[in-house]
Scaffold this motif. Structure first.
Motif, PDB file in Angstrom:
ATOM      1  N   LEU A 534      80.075  38.284   8.070  1.00 47.38           N
ATOM      2  CA  LEU A 534      81.453  38.497   7.612  1.00 47.38           C
ATOM      3  C   LEU A 534      82.296  37.239   7.775  1.00 47.38           C
ATOM      4  O   LEU A 534      83.118  36.911   6.900  1.00 47.38           O
ATOM      5  CB  LEU A 534      82.078  39.666   8.381  1.00 47.38           C
ATOM      6  N   LEU A 535      82.111  36.527   8.874  1.00 46.19           N
ATOM      7  CA  LEU A 535      82.859  35.284   9.073  1.00 46.19           C
ATOM      8  C   LEU A 535      82.435  34.227   8.053  1.00 46.19           C
ATOM      9  O   LEU A 535      83.278  33.456   7.557  1.00 46.19           O
ATOM     10  CB  LEU A 535      82.637  34.761  10.493  1.00 46.19           C
ATOM     11  N   LYS A 538      84.159  35.074   4.862  1.00 42.44           N
ATOM     12  CA  LYS A 538      85.587  34.706   4.938  1.00 42.44           C
ATOM     13  C   LYS A 538      85.779  33.205   4.739  1.00 42.44           C
ATOM     14  O   LYS A 538      86.682  32.762   3.997  1.00 42.44           O
ATOM     15  CB  LYS A 538      86.141  35.118   6.302  1.00 42.44           C
ATOM     16  N   ILE A 541      85.263  32.321   1.064  1.00 41.60           N
ATOM     17  CA  ILE A 541      86.390  32.783   0.240  1.00 41.60           C
ATOM     18  C   ILE A 541      87.567  31.824   0.368  1.00 41.60           C
ATOM     19  O   ILE A 541      88.218  31.461  -0.629  1.00 41.60           O
ATOM     20  CB  ILE A 541      86.800  34.216   0.646  1.00 41.60           C
ATOM     21  N   ASP A 542      87.875  31.402   1.593  1.00 44.10           N
ATOM     22  CA  ASP A 542      89.012  30.492   1.801  1.00 44.10           C
ATOM     23  C   ASP A 542      88.804  29.169   1.074  1.00 44.10           C
ATOM     24  O   ASP A 542      89.767  28.528   0.624  1.00 44.10           O
ATOM     25  CB  ASP A 542      89.218  30.241   3.300  1.00 44.10           C
ATOM     26  N   ASN A 736      88.064  38.775  -1.669  1.00 47.33           N
ATOM     27  CA  ASN A 736      88.754  39.324  -0.497  1.00 47.33           C
ATOM     28  C   ASN A 736      88.641  40.844  -0.449  1.00 47.33           C
ATOM     29  O   ASN A 736      88.488  41.428   0.626  1.00 47.33           O
ATOM     30  CB  ASN A 736      90.228  38.907  -0.515  1.00 47.33           C
ATOM     31  N   LEU A 739      85.278  41.672   0.837  1.00 46.54           N
ATOM     32  CA  LEU A 739      85.242  41.424   2.278  1.00 46.54           C
ATOM     33  C   LEU A 739      85.883  42.583   3.039  1.00 46.54           C
ATOM     34  O   LEU A 739      85.341  43.050   4.054  1.00 46.54           O
ATOM     35  CB  LEU A 739      85.958  40.110   2.597  1.00 46.54           C
ATOM     36  N   ILE A 757      89.704  38.338  11.006  1.00 46.51           N
ATOM     37  CA  ILE A 757      89.632  38.396   9.538  1.00 46.51           C
ATOM     38  C   ILE A 757      90.880  39.040   8.963  1.00 46.51           C
ATOM     39  O   ILE A 757      91.478  38.537   7.994  1.00 46.51           O
ATOM     40  CB  ILE A 757      88.360  39.155   9.103  1.00 46.51           C
ATOM     41  N   GLU A 758      91.303  40.168   9.537  1.00 50.35           N
ATOM     42  CA  GLU A 758      92.476  40.863   9.014  1.00 50.35           C
ATOM     43  C   GLU A 758      93.730  40.009   9.093  1.00 50.35           C
ATOM     44  O   GLU A 758      94.558  39.996   8.179  1.00 50.35           O
ATOM     45  CB  GLU A 758      92.685  42.173   9.779  1.00 50.35           C
ATOM     46  N   THR A 760      94.026  36.799   8.968  1.00 53.69           N
ATOM     47  CA  THR A 760      94.017  35.561   8.172  1.00 53.69           C
ATOM     48  C   THR A 760      93.735  35.799   6.696  1.00 53.69           C
ATOM     49  O   THR A 760      93.565  34.842   5.936  1.00 53.69           O
ATOM     50  CB  THR A 760      92.975  34.579   8.741  1.00 53.69           C
ATOM     51  N   LEU A 761      93.688  37.055   6.266  1.00 52.36           N
ATOM     52  CA  LEU A 761      93.454  37.351   4.849  1.00 52.36           C
ATOM     53  C   LEU A 761      94.602  36.835   3.996  1.00 52.36           C
ATOM     54  O   LEU A 761      95.790  37.009   4.327  1.00 52.36           O
ATOM     55  CB  LEU A 761      93.309  38.862   4.633  1.00 52.36           C
TER      56      LEU A 761
END
Length: 769
Positions: A534-535, A538, A541-542, A736, A739, A757-758, A760-761
């Motif tokens: 998951l990280l 993330k 995606i960024d 996102n 994710l 994660i939540e 920094t979305l």
């Protein structure tokens, strides 16, 4: 009851009903040989007696006494029917009555998998759903990849089969009527046995093949019977079809032979010989044989081969309704259909009657499907790999018996990931065999000879298709996984069980590819701990918007806007709200540049109603969010020129809603005096005059509203994204969303990673000073 004239005849014979009673009596007595020996009569006399041929009266009575039968009740009585047609009709009626107990017991109900009790097949509460037949077996077609992929979008691959080259589908019973001798092929769990049972029950009731009597035989049971009789003797022995010889000889049988593929290899030649002899001796009867596709190359020269097709969406709905109607809970059927229609991968599995039965059992208990779809798919795969044959006590020749269940799954996983990476939903046979050769070549005791390996790989491929149905031949020499869902599951399994970090990183690189979405979801669900994956998702995606100045400014605006409102929601949720709202307004500004008033008028009523609905929903939101949404909808309505006949009233309503929620101040003053009043003045004019007014003033009015929104609410900016930036924003948003769905699935993720994660979305990148 026999007449006096008959009882004085020198010879007597059994009636049709009497023959049935005699067969039943023989079952209790023993064998025909025992009877002949005990009475000291010839075997021919006994055979003639049970075959309804004339026998000396004294011997007839002697046999009846030995079987404890009253000869007056079993003797052929009355005058025979006057015409050939009457004789045949009487034979069919008597035959149906004779076989009724057996057919009802063997074919009247269905009980598979973990069903607690049998369920009726036909009738008002019957579960049977009509099958359709492909008159051309898919694997026999001589087609290329281009033919099969015609008009097929690989990005949105058709989950209900190949889009190109559709084959003619006909109702199952029509195919049986059309072809006298039929070999019905199908994948494991396609509903072949159920189809035969349905034919037997319908024929028994006279609703189908009214001029025939049904004969149902499980070929495995016949092949393994101790006496190794021919088919006719096998049936006579059990009193199943009375009198079998006469009914078959007169061409009045519907002979249903189930499960040719379930016959042991050593028994197959005998069974095939019996089927050929049956057709040769009694060619006027209808004979239907079922068999799995690719089981063997059975040679039945006088048979037409057809294939049972998968269920389509209408058949799935019908099956679910039938299932829960039989259970007395039709409301649950509607709920299950709704759940299926909202989940394409699970609905795809439902195209298999066997897997649909599994889904019904699961839904019956839980009133939902498992959150972790990987567990559901594994249960379906386990059913096909081992449980289905085991429950029916079928032992097959293990061509690839050296492969354990684990190794079979590993092989399929390896094939799935390799082909999925290459966008191969259709795979050439040679390519598949090469994959299999590579895999089995690394196993202990593997053969060194490449040609021997190739022959083994070909046999293994055929076994996977015939025994499990996980790979199927779509055209000659071209295969696919039986369901795209299974290919996705096995690809995810290969990734999840790999110890190579590069395999997971290669998955992460596909974060923007729609076709990988289900693989991501399944892989996350298979991880013992999904933190790292998951990280990594993330981080990838960024990077999508990294270095893009305009899109970073947009994210900065979103974050700033969220910080300016008073909310009780999670900041990430509100960022997503303004992210969507701003993109919608930007799209509206684009549309305003190309739409004209007449187009808007054509669209007016439906859009105005949708607008009102959105406003009603907005009233339940936080004050700041609701106000921004109201204003944004006003602007969107104006820019799109979605002019209802009462357009001015719709806009006035929107402004009133916004004004009612505003405290006194500059924003309220500007909305009331500068914008609302203009619309009130314009509303006094007729439609034609209003069009002219809007042409002259509408763009300026909308721009004034937009400037008010920017000044007082910091929304309504004209971002003027390029097409490339719009596409990138959509990919960023979808990634996102994926994710978040993975994060909220039935996976294990630590609290700290979830929080990171939540929080920094949808945030802009942090730049070093």
């Amino acid at each position: 009851m026999a007449s006096k004239k008959q009882l004085t005849q020198r010879t007597l014979q059994l009636s049709i009903e009497g023959a049935h009673k005699a067969d039943q009596a023989l079952l209790l007595y023993g064998t025909k040989s025992d009877l002949a020996a005990n009475l000291e009569v010839s075997r021919t006399t006994i055979t003639n007696f049970f075959g309804r041929k004339k026998v000396d009266q004294a011997k007839f009575k002697k046999i009846c006494r030995e079987l404890k039968l009253k000869y007056e009740e079993v003797c052929d009585c009355g005058e025979p029917p006057t015409s050939e047609s009457d004789q045949l009709n009487a034979l069919v009626r008597s035959t149906r009555e004779a076989v009724r107990p057996h057919i009802q017991k063997q074919c009247g109900t269905m009980r598979v998998l973990d069903m607690e009790q049998p369920i009726e097949l036909t009738g008002d509460r019957g579960i049977y759903t009509h099958v359709t037949i492909l008159e051309r077996v898919l694997g026999r077609r001589r087609l290329g990849l281009d033919d099969l992929l015609r008009d097929c979008d690989l990005e949105e691959f058709d989950r209900f089969g190949l889009a190109g080259v559709p084959e003619q589908r006909v109702p199952g019973q029509d195919a049986v009527k059309k072809y006298r001798n039929l070999l019905v092929l199908g994948k494991p769990g396609a509903g072949k046995t159920t189809f035969l049972k349905y034919l037997a029950m319908q024929c028994l009731a006279g609703d189908l093949f009214a001029d025939r009597g049904p004969l149902f035989v499980t070929l495995k049971a016949f092949a393994e019977s101790p006496e190794k009789a021919d088919l006719v003797e096998y049936l006579e022995k059990r009193g199943v079809f009375v009198p079998v010889g006469e009914a078959l000889r007169r061409g009045r049988g519907l002979v249903l032979l189930d499960g040719l593929d379930e016959v042991r290899e050593e028994d197959t030649p005998q069974v095939l010989g019996q089927i050929r002899e049956l057709v040769w001796r009694f060619g006027e009867n209808a004979v239907v044989v079922t068999c799995r596709i690719a089981a063997q190359d059975y040679s039945l020269e006088n048979f037409v081969e057809v294939q049972v097709d998968d269920f389509d969406e209408n058949q799935i709905v019908a099956f679910v309704r039938n299932w829960f109607r039989a259970k007395g809970d039709e409301s649950r059927a509607a709920l299950m259909v709704e759940k299926l229609q909202g989940n394409a991968p699970i609905q795809e599995l439902a195209s298999s009657p066997l897997l649909l039965t599994l889904l019904c059992l699961i839904f019956e208990d839980a009133v939902d499907f498992p959150v972790n779809r990987a567990e559901l798919y594994k249960e379906g795969i386990d059913l096909l790999l081992k449980k289905w044959d085991k429950k029916r006590k079928v032992e097959r020749d293990q061509i690839y018996k050296k492969l354990s269940l684990k190794l079979k799954e590993n092989l399929l996983s390896s094939i799935a990931l390799k082909t999925f990476k290459r966008n191969e939903f259709l795979i050439k046979q040679r390519v598949l065999e090469d994959y299999i050769s590579d895999y089995i070549g690394n196993l202990p005791d593997a053969k060194d000879d490449p040609e021997a390996l190739h022959l083994d790989s070909e046999a293994i491929l055929r076994s996977i298709e015939a025994q499990h149905g996980l790979l199927v031949e779509q055209a000659r020499g071209i295969y696919s996984f039986s369901h795209l869902t299974f290919q996705e599951y096995f690809a995810a399994r290969e990734i999840a069980e790999s110890r190579d970090d590069t395999v997971r990183q290669q998955l992460v690189e596909q974060i923007t590819e729609k076709r990988w979405r289900e693989v991501f979801f399944l892989t996350v669900g298979m991880q013992r701990n999904a933190d790292e994956l998951l990280l990594a998702m993330k981080l990838r995606i960024d990077k999508l918007l990294q270095g893009n100045e305009k899109l970073q400014r947009f994210l900065q605006w979103v974050n700033k806007k969220v910080q300016s409102v008073e909310i009780s929601y999670k900041p990430a949720a509100v960022r997503a709200y303004y992210f969507d709202l701003a993109r919608a307004l930007d799209l509206a500004l684009d549309r305003a540049r190309v739409l004209d008033l007449e187009l808007a008028r054509a669209l007016n009523l439906e859009l105005a109603l949708n607008f009102a609905l959105e406003l009603a929903r907005a009233l339940g939101l936080n004050f700041d969010l609701a106000l921004d949404l109201n204003l944004a909808l006003d602007l969107n309505l104006a820019l799109d020129l979605n002019l209802a006949l009462d357009r001015d009233l719709a806009l006035d309503l929107a402004l009133d809603l916004a004004l009612d929620r505003l405290p006194d101040g500059d924003l309220k003053l500007q909305l009331r005096q500068q914008l609302r009043q203009q619309l009130l003045d314009a509303s006094q004019k007729n439609w034609d005059n209003f069009k002219q007014w809007w042409k002259a003033n509408g763009q300026e009015w909308a721009e004034n509203l937009r400037q008010v929104m920017i000044t007082h609410r910091n929304i309504g900016h004209d971002w003027q994204f390029t097409d490339e930036q719009k596409q990138l924003l959509q990919q960023y948003y979808d990634a996102n969303l994926l994710l978040v769905e993975c994060l909220n699935s039935d996976c294990y993720v630590s609290r700290s990673v979830r929080q990171e994660i939540e929080e920094t979305l949808l945030l802009p990148e942090i730049r070093s000073p």
